[in-house]
Motif scaffolding. Structure first.
Motif, short mmCIF file in Angstrom:
data_model
loop_
_atom_site.label_atom_id
_atom_site.label_comp_id
_atom_site.label_asym_id
_atom_site.label_seq_id
_atom_site.Cartn_x
_atom_site.Cartn_y
_atom_site.Cartn_z
N SER A 12 0.92 -1.26 0.05
CA SER A 12 -0.01 0.11 -0.01
C SER A 12 0.92 1.17 0.00
O SER A 12 0.21 2.40 0.19
CB SER A 12 -0.89 -0.09 1.19
N ASN A 14 4.38 3.60 -1.33
CA ASN A 14 4.76 4.46 -2.53
C ASN A 14 5.12 3.45 -3.86
O ASN A 14 4.47 3.61 -4.92
CB ASN A 14 6.12 5.04 -2.45
N LEU A 15 5.88 2.43 -3.54
CA LEU A 15 6.11 1.41 -4.39
C LEU A 15 5.06 0.26 -4.49
O LEU A 15 4.78 -0.14 -5.54
CB LEU A 15 7.72 0.89 -4.18
N THR A 34 -0.63 -7.08 5.27
CA THR A 34 -0.85 -5.90 5.68
C THR A 34 -0.91 -5.57 7.25
O THR A 34 -1.34 -6.69 7.87
CB THR A 34 -1.92 -5.08 4.92
N ARG A 35 -0.68 -4.65 7.92
CA ARG A 35 -0.49 -4.39 9.42
C ARG A 35 -2.07 -4.64 9.88
O ARG A 35 -3.21 -4.01 9.08
CB ARG A 35 -0.07 -3.17 9.87
N SER A 38 -4.10 -1.50 9.91
CA SER A 38 -4.09 -0.60 8.66
C SER A 38 -5.33 -0.62 8.08
O SER A 38 -5.92 -1.81 8.13
CB SER A 38 -2.91 -1.33 7.52
N LYS A 40 -6.00 -0.09 4.55
CA LYS A 40 -5.75 0.12 3.27
C LYS A 40 -6.80 -1.24 2.57
O LYS A 40 -6.82 -1.77 3.15
CB LYS A 40 -4.46 -0.25 2.77
N ASN A 74 8.59 -0.44 3.85
CA ASN A 74 9.79 0.78 4.13
C ASN A 74 11.06 0.31 4.84
O ASN A 74 10.90 -0.66 5.79
CB ASN A 74 9.12 1.87 5.07
N SER A 101 13.71 -5.62 0.49
CA SER A 101 13.24 -4.40 -0.06
C SER A 101 14.47 -3.49 -0.50
O SER A 101 15.01 -2.79 0.47
CB SER A 101 12.53 -3.78 1.36
N LYS A 121 19.81 -2.34 4.66
CA LYS A 121 19.79 -3.01 3.40
C LYS A 121 20.95 -3.97 3.39
O LYS A 121 20.71 -5.17 3.10
CB LYS A 121 19.58 -2.10 2.33
N PHE A 147 13.25 5.94 -8.67
CA PHE A 147 12.29 5.82 -9.30
C PHE A 147 12.24 7.09 -10.16
O PHE A 147 12.01 8.31 -9.63
CB PHE A 147 11.18 5.67 -8.27
N1 LIG Z 1 14.68 4.22 -5.79
C1 LIG Z 1 13.77 5.13 -5.31
O1 LIG Z 1 13.76 6.03 -5.76
C2 LIG Z 1 13.00 4.59 -4.19
C3 LIG Z 1 12.08 5.66 -3.42
C4 LIG Z 1 11.15 5.28 -2.49
C5 LIG Z 1 11.29 4.05 -2.04
N2 LIG Z 1 12.26 3.14 -2.41
C6 LIG Z 1 12.32 1.85 -1.76
O2 LIG Z 1 11.08 1.03 -1.98
C7 LIG Z 1 11.09 0.28 -0.86
C8 LIG Z 1 9.62 0.48 -0.30
O3 LIG Z 1 9.80 2.00 0.19
P1 LIG Z 1 8.27 2.97 0.16
O4 LIG Z 1 8.57 4.24 0.10
O5 LIG Z 1 7.40 2.13 -1.10
O6 LIG Z 1 7.61 2.43 1.73
P2 LIG Z 1 6.39 3.36 2.41
O7 LIG Z 1 5.36 3.48 1.37
O8 LIG Z 1 6.91 3.92 3.44
O9 LIG Z 1 5.79 1.80 3.04
C9 LIG Z 1 5.12 0.70 2.49
C10 LIG Z 1 4.29 -0.05 3.54
O10 LIG Z 1 4.96 -0.66 4.48
C11 LIG Z 1 3.70 -1.02 5.18
N3 LIG Z 1 4.46 -0.95 6.82
C12 LIG Z 1 4.45 -2.02 7.79
N4 LIG Z 1 4.96 -1.33 8.76
C13 LIG Z 1 5.15 -0.30 8.83
C14 LIG Z 1 5.63 0.73 9.59
N5 LIG Z 1 5.94 0.55 10.83
N6 LIG Z 1 5.91 1.91 9.17
C15 LIG Z 1 5.34 2.60 8.03
N7 LIG Z 1 4.80 1.49 7.14
C16 LIG Z 1 4.72 0.17 7.53
C17 LIG Z 1 2.57 -0.20 5.19
O11 LIG Z 1 1.86 -1.15 4.60
P3 LIG Z 1 0.37 -1.46 5.31
O12 LIG Z 1 -0.54 -0.31 5.70
O13 LIG Z 1 -0.54 -2.01 4.35
O14 LIG Z 1 0.72 -2.42 6.64
C18 LIG Z 1 3.13 0.76 4.00
O15 LIG Z 1 2.20 1.11 3.11
C19 LIG Z 1 12.04 0.80 0.09
O16 LIG Z 1 13.19 -0.07 0.10
C20 LIG Z 1 12.59 2.02 -0.31
O17 LIG Z 1 14.07 2.31 0.02
C21 LIG Z 1 13.13 3.55 -3.32
#
Ligand SMILES: NC(=O)c1ccc[n+]([C@@H]2O[C@H](COP(=O)([O-])OP(=O)(O)OC[C@H]3O[C@@H](n4cnc5c(N)ncnc54)[C@H](OP(=O)(O)O)[C@@H]3O)[C@@H](O)[C@H]2O)c1
Length: 293
Positions: A12, A14-15, A34-35, A38, A40, A74, A101, A121, A147
């Motif tokens: 749910s 960003n990615l 999912t938590r 949560s 979502k 995340n 991740s 990581k 991204f």
């Molecule tokens: N290359 C790039 O430009 C780029 C940019 C951004 C991210 N990334 C990478 O992509 C990966 C995913 O990142 P993201 O930004 O998509 O993650 P995010 O949106 O911050 O979180 C992804 C999901 O993790 C779940 N979650 C479970 N426990 C959590 C907690 N304690 N706090 C927050 N969320 C929690 C939530 O899902 P539920 O609510 O459904 O449980 C949330 O929607 C990471 O490895 C990041 O480094 C890369």
């Protein structure tokens, strides 16, 4: 033929939604973790498993019977122990492939791996290397660069609201991938388990510079040049404070890894998996459209 069962954690964020979309388009049988607290909502085709990430038993119950686990949680906000527990649950339930991740800078590059923001990581990768010696689990690390669409939208790769910050002059060529492209990369791994086993997997939708992106935007904007060595110093200065703010230090370290010299942000074209996965790089026209949209 029974379809491949894939579990995705963090669908749910960003990615996650872009990865989930491609997993479904590929015809996999998908479970979303999912938590419990949560709220979502997910595509009606997925099974939703509300889990307690603190509980190994809860994760084992959710992962039982799955072939692959895709972690898009995340990194940072979600503690390292959670990422490791998800691996333990995958091992305990006989999952074949774990995709941690990563989805960004090449953390196997020695300069990248030393930046504090990538510490978790790197630890997860080391844990997986150990785990594969003692179990039937295997892993793939998907490296995508920043991204492209998300990074432009957020003004992180190129601030089109101006002024545009050009890191180290804006001529560093780097690999980048759209959110959808990352999803296709994940599908590529699951469809090519042998060729991607226990290995880094590189993909990119584009190999560009900030100055090229700016030109393609067609905008005439004020620019300022910033040195990534200074950005790195600012990140370490923030980290040295009694209560460092990740929203300040994390992007700075990441900018250093994308635009600094020697961080391997332009993937070796011999090593990219685009051809195996049937992924084309974006034409100039497509890039222009993506920036303008
Ligand atoms: N290359 C790039 O430009 C780029 C940019 C951004 C991210 N990334 C990478 O992509 C990966 C995913 O990142 P993201 O930004 O998509 O993650 P995010 O949106 O911050 O979180 C992804 C999901 O993790 C779940 N979650 C479970 N426990 C959590 C907690 N304690 N706090 C927050 N969320 C929690 C939530 O899902 P539920 O609510 O459904 O449980 C949330 O929607 C990471 O490895 C990041 O480094 C890369």
């Amino acid at each position: 033929m029974t379809s491949i069962k894939v579990a995705i954690a963090g669908a749910s964020g960003n990615l996650g939604p872009a990865v989930l979309k491609e997993l479904l388009a590929a015809g996999f049988d998908v479970t979303v973790l999912t938590r419990r607290d949560s709220d979502k909502a997910f595509d009606s085709r997925v099974h939703v498993a509300q889990v307690d990430y603190e509980s190994l038993d809860s994760l084992k119950a959710a992962l039982s019977g799955h072939d692959a686990v895709v972690n898009t949680l995340n990194v940072g906000a979600v503690p390292k122990s959670t990422h490791l527990r998800l691996i333990d649950a995958a091992v305990a339930t006989g999952v074949k492939r774990f995709i941690p991740s990563e989805y960004g800078c090449d953390t196997t590059n020695p300069l990248v791996s030393k930046l504090p923001v990538f510490g978790d990581k790197v630890s997860v990768k080391e844990y997986l290397e150990d785990v594969i010696q003692k179990s039937s689990l295997s892993y793939s690390l998907l490296f995508t660069g920043p991204f492209l669409d998300w990074g432009i939208e957020k003004g992180f790769l190129l601030n089109l609201a101006g002024p545009v910050t050009l890191y180290d002059g804006g001529d560093r060529r780097f690999s980048a991938t759209t959110l959808g492209g990352v999803g296709k990369g994940v599908v590529g791994i699951i469809n090519n388990l042998e060729a991607t086993k226990n290995s880094p997997v590189y993909i990119n939708d584009a190999r560009v510079t900030q100055n090229e992106l700016l030109e393609l935007s067609g905008k005439s904007l004020e620019t300022k040049i910033v040195q990534t060595t200074d950005v790195e110093q600012e990140a370490f200065a923030e980290l040295a404070k009694p209560a460092p703010n990740p929203a300040i230090f994390a992007p700075k370290f990441i900018l250093r890894a994308i635009f600094g010299e020697g961080f391997g942000s332009l993937f070796d074209s011999e090593k990219v998996y685009n051809d195996l996965f049937g992924l084309k790089t974006l034409s100039k026209e497509k890039l222009r459209g993506l920036i303008r949209d």
